[in-house]
Design a protein around this motif. Sequence first.
Motif, PDB file in Angstrom:
ATOM      1  N   UNK A  57       0.857  -1.185   0.000  1.00  0.00           N
ATOM      2  CA  UNK A  57       0.000   0.000   0.000  1.00  0.00           C
ATOM      3  C   UNK A  57       0.894   1.237   0.000  1.00  0.00           C
ATOM      4  N   UNK A  58       1.653   1.377  -1.091  1.00  0.00           N
ATOM      5  CA  UNK A  58       2.608   2.474  -1.209  1.00  0.00           C
ATOM      6  C   UNK A  58       2.532   3.044  -2.621  1.00  0.00           C
ATOM      7  N   UNK A  59       3.302   4.074  -2.879  1.00  0.00           N
ATOM      8  CA  UNK A  59       3.240   4.738  -4.183  1.00  0.00           C
ATOM      9  C   UNK A  59       3.691   3.820  -5.308  1.00  0.00           C
ATOM     10  N   UNK A  60       4.656   2.945  -5.036  1.00  0.00           N
ATOM     11  CA  UNK A  60       5.098   2.004  -6.065  1.00  0.00           C
ATOM     12  C   UNK A  60       3.967   1.040  -6.433  1.00  0.00           C
ATOM     13  N   UNK A  61       3.296   0.528  -5.406  1.00  0.00           N
ATOM     14  CA  UNK A  61       2.193  -0.389  -5.667  1.00  0.00           C
ATOM     15  C   UNK A  61       1.064   0.266  -6.430  1.00  0.00           C
ATOM     16  N   UNK A  62       0.744   1.513  -6.054  1.00  0.00           N
ATOM     17  CA  UNK A  62      -0.320   2.238  -6.735  1.00  0.00           C
ATOM     18  C   UNK A  62       0.059   2.527  -8.194  1.00  0.00           C
ATOM     19  N   UNK A  63       1.317   2.887  -8.419  1.00  0.00           N
ATOM     20  CA  UNK A  63       1.782   3.132  -9.787  1.00  0.00           C
ATOM     21  C   UNK A  63       1.702   1.859 -10.617  1.00  0.00           C
ATOM     22  N   UNK A  64       2.027   0.748  -9.989  1.00  0.00           N
ATOM     23  CA  UNK A  64       2.022  -0.544 -10.672  1.00  0.00           C
ATOM     24  C   UNK A  64       0.618  -0.936 -11.134  1.00  0.00           C
ATOM     25  N   UNK A  65      -0.341  -0.829 -10.225  1.00  0.00           N
ATOM     26  CA  UNK A  65      -1.713  -1.187 -10.580  1.00  0.00           C
ATOM     27  C   UNK A  65      -2.244  -0.284 -11.686  1.00  0.00           C
ATOM     28  N   UNK A  66      -1.936   0.999 -11.594  1.00  0.00           N
ATOM     29  CA  UNK A  66      -2.390   1.935 -12.617  1.00  0.00           C
ATOM     30  C   UNK A  66      -1.759   1.626 -13.967  1.00  0.00           C
ATOM     31  N   UNK A  67      -0.457   1.371 -13.980  1.00  0.00           N
ATOM     32  CA  UNK A  67       0.257   1.123 -15.232  1.00  0.00           C
ATOM     33  C   UNK A  67      -0.180  -0.184 -15.885  1.00  0.00           C
TER      34      UNK A  67
END
Length: 316
Positions: A57-67
């Motif tokens: 639940x971090x910015x990397x994870x959020x970027x990953x799901x979006x990408x």
Amino acid sequence: MDVVTIGETMALFTPDMSGMMRYAKSFSMKLGGAESNVAIGLSRLGHRTGWISKVGNDEFGKAMLSFISGEGVDVSRVKVDPSAPTGIYFKELRRADDVRVTYYRKGSAASTLSKLDLDEEYIAKAKYLHITGITPALSESCAEMIDEAVNIAKRSGVKVVFDPNLRKKLWNEEKARETLSELAAKADIVLPGIAEGEFIFGESDPEKLGQLFLNHGVSIVVLKLGAEGAWYFSKEKNVKVAGFPVERVIDPVGAGDGFAAGFLSGLLDSLSPEQAVERGNAVGALVTMVNGDVEGLPERDEIEAFINRKNDDVHR
């Protein structure tokens, strides 16, 4: 769903300069993971794909799901873990023939994946389940999860595609050899490189390796030879398909995932074995021409033009 794949994807940092990473002052962030690379590669070629994983639940994870969802891959079975981080890794491009990768993935969200994170109905609806030898190396619970995913696929008539993708840094060699051998025996299709085949069987001759995998219970073996192309082995046919010459390799990482996407795309399109391997070779070649794991994965019109151009040159 055409293909469901399971595994870890990480934030990838690459220095904005070549040479030793110790001198780098700035980095570019991309995303990379063998299984999501394959899912994205297939999606770009017009196939329906789903990815099972876990992110922090971090910015990397959020970027990953979006990408990844933006690339047309279904991420509805990806879970967010508030107690563990998304893994990261660094790719050091020292020179064209010396690319080094360093992982920081211990204790990552994806390493906590377990059998409880699987949706049996989701896997059962796919035509192919794609797995690699990376995921079972992450933790004992990951190994148990991959084994259960394979069992679900077998019960449901879903073909299992296994890329050994050996990562010696992740586990001891005895455990790695045992696990990779067991997964290969359960798979319908295996996509090893020569080095991985030699690691499992102690044999480096391509034709002997192909037969060893078939004797192991595999229906189809595609032995990747890098720039030379690949061998296709089945009970009915053994054939070597030439690769595509690349004048300058920019980044070889991800080429094997590109091959898997291209080959599976060929099977989904009911191409002949030779044509499916040719598509895999072509995608792998295109991936090496671009920096990044997924940035060089082609769309359908691009791959068809690339293959046709080569075939036109051969027949002139």
